[in-house]
Design a protein around this motif. Structure first.
Motif, mmCIF file in Angstrom:
data_model
loop_
_atom_site.group_PDB
_atom_site.id
_atom_site.type_symbol
_atom_site.label_atom_id
_atom_site.label_comp_id
_atom_site.label_asym_id
_atom_site.label_seq_id
_atom_site.Cartn_x
_atom_site.Cartn_y
_atom_site.Cartn_z
ATOM 1 N N ALA A 40 6.057 2.902 -0.180
ATOM 2 C CA ALA A 40 5.156 1.746 -0.175
ATOM 3 C C ALA A 40 5.481 0.886 1.034
ATOM 4 C CB ALA A 40 5.309 0.943 -1.458
ATOM 5 N N MET A 41 4.442 0.354 1.676
ATOM 6 C CA MET A 41 4.668 -0.523 2.814
ATOM 7 C C MET A 41 3.670 -1.671 2.800
ATOM 8 S SD MET A 41 3.329 1.809 6.001
ATOM 9 C CE MET A 41 4.061 0.641 7.154
ATOM 10 N N VAL A 42 4.019 -2.750 3.503
ATOM 11 C CA VAL A 42 3.163 -3.931 3.576
ATOM 12 C C VAL A 42 2.166 -3.735 4.717
ATOM 13 C CG1 VAL A 42 3.096 -6.428 3.911
ATOM 14 C CG2 VAL A 42 5.018 -5.389 2.697
ATOM 15 N N VAL A 43 0.879 -3.964 4.421
ATOM 16 C CA VAL A 43 -0.169 -3.790 5.425
ATOM 17 C C VAL A 43 -1.042 -5.043 5.467
ATOM 18 C CG1 VAL A 43 -0.226 -1.278 5.143
ATOM 19 C CG2 VAL A 43 -1.752 -2.708 3.769
ATOM 20 N N PRO A 44 -1.647 -5.323 6.634
ATOM 21 C CA PRO A 44 -2.536 -6.483 6.734
ATOM 22 C C PRO A 44 -3.913 -6.196 6.159
ATOM 23 C CG PRO A 44 -2.374 -5.386 8.865
ATOM 24 C CD PRO A 44 -1.444 -4.657 7.938
ATOM 25 N N VAL A 45 -4.516 -7.218 5.581
ATOM 26 C CA VAL A 45 -5.899 -7.155 5.094
ATOM 27 C C VAL A 45 -6.647 -8.283 5.803
ATOM 28 C CG1 VAL A 45 -7.418 -7.175 3.074
ATOM 29 C CG2 VAL A 45 -5.057 -6.323 2.868
ATOM 30 N N PRO A 46 -7.321 -7.995 6.919
ATOM 31 C CA PRO A 46 -7.886 -9.061 7.763
ATOM 32 C C PRO A 46 -8.860 -10.000 7.050
ATOM 33 C CG PRO A 46 -7.912 -6.949 8.908
ATOM 34 C CD PRO A 46 -7.528 -6.661 7.495
ATOM 35 N N ALA A 47 -9.695 -9.479 6.167
ATOM 36 C CA ALA A 47 -10.685 -10.327 5.489
ATOM 37 C C ALA A 47 -10.647 -10.040 3.987
ATOM 38 C CB ALA A 47 -12.077 -10.063 6.062
ATOM 39 N N PRO A 48 -9.631 -10.549 3.290
ATOM 40 C CA PRO A 48 -9.524 -10.274 1.851
ATOM 41 C C PRO A 48 -10.643 -10.949 1.064
ATOM 42 C CG PRO A 48 -7.898 -11.906 2.522
ATOM 43 C CD PRO A 48 -8.541 -11.407 3.776
ATOM 44 N N GLN A 92 0.850 -1.187 0.000
ATOM 45 C CA GLN A 92 0.000 0.000 0.000
ATOM 46 C C GLN A 92 0.886 1.238 0.000
ATOM 47 O OE1 GLN A 92 -2.882 1.376 3.357
ATOM 48 N NE2 GLN A 92 -3.982 -0.190 2.204
ATOM 49 N N GLN A 93 0.510 2.213 -0.801
ATOM 50 C CA GLN A 93 1.293 3.440 -0.894
ATOM 51 C C GLN A 93 0.878 4.419 0.204
ATOM 52 O OE1 GLN A 93 3.599 3.403 -3.340
ATOM 53 N NE2 GLN A 93 4.534 5.339 -2.681
ATOM 54 N N HIS A 94 1.871 4.908 0.952
ATOM 55 C CA HIS A 94 1.625 5.922 1.983
ATOM 56 C C HIS A 94 2.581 7.073 1.724
ATOM 57 C CE1 HIS A 94 -1.148 3.739 4.675
ATOM 58 N NE2 HIS A 94 -0.536 2.667 4.217
ATOM 59 N N VAL A 113 -2.241 -1.109 28.097
ATOM 60 C CA VAL A 113 -2.894 -2.158 27.300
ATOM 61 C C VAL A 113 -2.623 -1.897 25.818
ATOM 62 C CG1 VAL A 113 -5.084 -3.256 26.704
ATOM 63 C CG2 VAL A 113 -4.690 -2.422 29.039
ATOM 64 N N PRO A 114 -2.012 -2.868 25.110
ATOM 65 C CA PRO A 114 -1.682 -2.648 23.700
ATOM 66 C C PRO A 114 -2.897 -2.813 22.792
ATOM 67 C CG PRO A 114 -0.972 -4.838 24.362
ATOM 68 C CD PRO A 114 -1.517 -4.175 25.597
ATOM 69 N N PHE A 115 -2.891 -2.088 21.674
ATOM 70 C CA PHE A 115 -3.940 -2.237 20.665
ATOM 71 C C PHE A 115 -3.339 -1.907 19.305
ATOM 72 C CE2 PHE A 115 -4.007 2.135 22.031
ATOM 73 C CZ PHE A 115 -4.251 2.872 20.884
ATOM 74 N N PHE A 116 -3.996 -2.395 18.238
ATOM 75 C CA PHE A 116 -3.461 -2.230 16.883
ATOM 76 C C PHE A 116 -3.933 -0.921 16.269
ATOM 77 C CE2 PHE A 116 -3.482 -2.891 12.251
ATOM 78 C CZ PHE A 116 -2.158 -3.245 12.066
ATOM 79 N N LEU A 117 -2.996 -0.206 15.651
ATOM 80 C CA LEU A 117 -3.290 1.044 14.943
ATOM 81 C C LEU A 117 -3.104 0.818 13.450
ATOM 82 C CD1 LEU A 117 -1.295 3.455 17.262
ATOM 83 C CD2 LEU A 117 -3.756 3.569 16.902
ATOM 84 N N THR A 118 -3.995 1.343 12.646
ATOM 85 C CA THR A 118 -3.853 1.195 11.201
ATOM 86 C C THR A 118 -2.706 2.070 10.700
ATOM 87 O OG1 THR A 118 -5.417 2.984 10.761
ATOM 88 C CG2 THR A 118 -6.324 0.751 10.937
ATOM 89 N N PRO A 119 -2.063 1.687 9.591
ATOM 90 C CA PRO A 119 -0.964 2.491 9.048
ATOM 91 C C PRO A 119 -1.359 3.936 8.760
ATOM 92 C CG PRO A 119 -1.019 0.336 8.007
ATOM 93 C CD PRO A 119 -2.263 0.436 8.842
ATOM 94 N N GLU A 120 -2.646 4.157 8.441
ATOM 95 C CA GLU A 120 -3.100 5.521 8.146
ATOM 96 C C GLU A 120 -3.038 6.419 9.385
ATOM 97 O OE1 GLU A 120 -4.801 2.673 5.295
ATOM 98 O OE2 GLU A 120 -4.892 2.811 7.485
#
Length: 233
Positions: A111-119, A105-107, A187-194
């Motif tokens: 470009a960086m690799v990002v997860p797509v949970p439900a492709p 994905q371009q940011h 408490v950890p949590f996931f942040l989107t690349p955006e």
């Protein structure tokens, strides 16, 4: 026989531009130093950022046969490569699997690799997104960190770093994906690349002290993912 194994430091690329330091550029020197008659070929090697096992061969046919084996082994559901990683944080489960889609994905200008949970099926069929799977096991813990065994069943750039962030335990020295793990009241949590721009990994004062690092030198900390074992036919 025709096979040679060595250990690569982190940061050394396999291929490079003419004049740059790379493993490929060092092969002729290594061949002369070992007195080998034939050229050396790279059979299997970890990514630039990783350290660990590099498998070389002086036989072209052995190189092709082994490369085909590694590809077919993954397709058969086997795990021919085993990595070790030091993570900042300890997974909730002692062992398990991380499954997700991955894509580039371009940011901004990178470009960086990002997860797509439900492709979706279409994105997978077009190969815009690739399914990925890594098996993990916690081998030990200390000081809020963990030593993990990682066995990827698929091969995608930066797969292990992204999968560790989905565990909310980024690899030590991951200055690209660790910013995607935030904390609120510990408490950890996931942040989107955006929402989480790339930055040098943030470590607490106690861990910095144990590593003997100042915050100003933290960006020199290498990625702690190591290719430890390869299974050969």
């Amino acid at each position: 026989g025709a096979l040679l194994a060595l250990s690569k430091p982190p940061g050394l690329p396999i291929l490079g531009r003419p004049g740059d330091l790379s493993l490929d550029a060092l092969l002729p020197v290594l061949r002369r130093r070992l007195g080998l008659a034939a050229d050396l070929h790279v059979v299997k090697a970890p990514a630039r950022e990783y350290s660990g096992l590099v498998l070389l061969s002086s036989c072209y046919h052995s190189t092709k046969k082994l490369q085909q084996f590694f590809t077919s082994a993954r397709l058969r559901g086997q795990y021919p490569a085993t990595y070790r990683a030091v993570t900042v944080g300890v997974p909730v489960e002692v062992e398990g699997e991380i499954r997700t889609g991955l894509c580039w994905q371009q940011h901004g200008d990178r470009a960086m690799v990002v997860p797509v949970p439900a492709p979706g099926r279409r994105s997978l069929a077009r190969k815009d997104v690739k399914s990925s799977l890594t098996r993990y096991r916690v081998l030990g813990t200390a000081g809020g960190c963990a030593l993990l065994q990682l066995q990827p069943r698929t091969a995608f750039p930066q797969q292990l770093q992204v999968h560790l962030t989905l565990l909310l335990c980024p690899a030590l020295g991951d200055h690209e994906h660790s910013s995607h793990v935030g904390r609120v009241l510990g408490v950890p949590f996931f942040l989107t690349p955006e929402t989480a721009p790339t930055r040098t990994q943030v470590l607490d004062k106690e861990l910095l002290s144990q590593l003997g690092l100042s915050p100003q030198r933290l960006h020199h900390l290498p990625l702690h993912i190591h290719l430890q074992e390869l299974v050969l036919p």
